[in-house]
Design an enzyme around this catalytic site. Structure first.
Site: not given
Ligand code: LLP
Length: 426
Positions: A287, A289, A356-357, A385
């Site tokens: 995890p 997020r 600036c957008e 993120y």
């Molecule tokens: N494991 C792998 C292999 C991943 O690619 C990711 C996230 C995670 C774990 C963690 O996932 P989480 O539990 O955080 O959902 N920038 C995007 C999110 C990109 C996630 C990339 N991979 C956003 O702001 O929503």
């Protein structure tokens, strides 16, 4: 101004129901004497002392989230998706709770190592690892996830010993297209036939293939699609007559950014998965997020307030450089005035950044008491993120980050300065 369909009654209801706002905020958030406090500290004091924008993390929320994972899957190895926010102090705090790190680059590995996370609790990912990254992963003794055909060779040559193979189960999760990862066209992982070949090749090269990895996507609001992915993984293993030692089911659990979003609890998301994993198989969860998202609140100072074509804008001292998620994923955040937290909303305001957008809008329609220059805007659920995806667009240095608990704030990332920006110029 009022949105026509939003009656005063509803505004009153939302405004008075502070418990609803608190649901999005960290566990230590309180509204007392008309002001938001976090970790026992008044938001205005935090802002005065550390400046704005300021990303504030609540230690208690992070620890509680880890414990929720522990309770839902007692034997699992939990590794933090470092990409959500790579920060040494947060990684140390998580390590203190027994959490390791999922890293996907040399840089993220360096953060995990700086936090003292041992190799056996590091999982190294990446759909295009460089030779240098493979060597760093090997030196750290981390578990490497093979992601493309032929990667077993590079891993073996770099001295990697333990690997997983990432399987693409063909599951299309209900989430933003950019953060689906298990669908057939995914750039990540290997389809079952290719995975089988890679497992064989890795074994021939003397690598210890400990098991299989799967990651369905991110900001997942339901568990059934992850269950389907797991069942496909189990079917794949059965066809190979293989009982692996490890099953890594990735991360993905969503966080609520606004009161309309419904998300499962850690237990609701994890239990249906954990109970399908045989007892003698080591479960790994990654995890990101859901460990740090709700723990983070961003404080901004409101500057200009103006009316334009019927819209009232309140401009903040940050924007898409510290949180580009509205632009990237259409993310919808809510906000409150931290210094006037008990006042009723008087209308709907558009929160613009300072870049600036015109697309630099953090919140299209925030229900707030009429904002005034100098007010402090608090945006909940900004721990994951946000800064991780941040930039220095328009020459705006990145904000400071503090960790709060029991009336104390610790600076865990210094505010960048304009001199920092000039450091790379020649
Ligand atoms: N494991 C792998 C292999 C991943 O690619 C990711 C996230 C995670 C774990 C963690 O996932 P989480 O539990 O955080 O959902 N920038 C995007 C999110 C990109 C996630 C990339 N991979 C956003 O702001 O929503």
């Amino acid at each position: 101004m009022f949105l026509p369909e939003l009656g005063k009654k509803q505004l009153l209801h939302w405004g008075l129901d502070t418990s609803k706002v608190l649901e999005l905020l960290p566990e230590s958030a309180r509204i007392e004497d008309g002001e938001l406090s976090l970790g026992g500290l008044r938001a205005s004091d935090l802002a005065d002392r550390h400046g704005t924008p300021l990303l504030v993390y609540c230690e208690r929320t992070i620890r509680a989230q880890v414990r929720a994972y522990r309770e839902a899957a007692p034997g699992a190895l939990v590794v933090y998706g470092t990409k959500a926010f790579a920060n040494v102090a947060l990684l140390r705090l998580l390590a203190d709770e027994g959490v390791g790190a999922d890293v996907s680059t040399h840089g993220e590995l360096a953060f995990a190592r700086a936090a003292g996370i041992p190799g056996e609790r590091i999982v190294f990912h990446g759909n295009n690892k460089s030779d240098e990254e493979m060597r760093a992963a090997a030196d750290a003794g981390s578990l490497v996830v093979l992601d493309s055909p032929g990667e077993a060779e590079t891993a073996a040559a770099a001295g990697v010993r333990r690997v997983l193979v990432r399987l693409t189960p063909g599951v299309e999760a209900v989430t933003h297209r950019s953060i689906q990862t298990a669908h057939e066209e995914s750039k990540f992982g290997l389809a079952p036939d290719a995975a089988e070949v890679e497992i064989e090749r890795a074994r021939e090269l003397g690598l210890d293939v400990e098991g299989v990895h799967v990651h369905v996507g991110s900001q997942l609001g339901r568990s059934d699609e992850s269950v389907v992915a797991l069942e496909r993984v189990l079917g794949f293993l059965e066809r190979l007559h293989w009982k692996p030692r490890v099953l890594d089911l990735g991360g993905g659990l969503a966080v609520r950014h606004n009161r309309d979003e419904e998300v499962p609890s850690v237990a609701e998301f994890v239990r249906p998965l954990a109970e399908r994993v045989p007892d003698d198989v080591q479960l790994i969860l990654e995890p990101g997020r859901s460990l740090v998202g709700r723990a983070g609140v961003t404080l901004y100072r409101i500057g200009s307030v103006k009316e334009s074509g019927g819209v009232t804008y309140a401009a903040i001292d940050g924007g898409m450089s510290d949180n580009p998620r509205p632009q990237l994923y259409g993310a919808r955040y809510e906000a409150l005035l931290a210094n006037r937290a008990e006042e009723l909303p008087s209308g709907v305001y558009r929160i613009a950044g300072k870049h600036c957008e015109s697309g630099d809008v953090l919140i299209e329609a925030a229900q707030l008491p009429e904002p005034r220059p100098g007010d402090l805007l608090a945006v909940p659920a900004t721990g994951a993120y946000t800064l991780a995806l941040g930039s220095t667009y328009n020459g705006v240095p990145r904000p400071a980050v503090v960790l709060v608990a029991e009336g104390r704030a610790r600076l865990i990332r210094a505010r960048e300065t304009v001199d920092d920006l000039l450091r790379f110029e020649r």
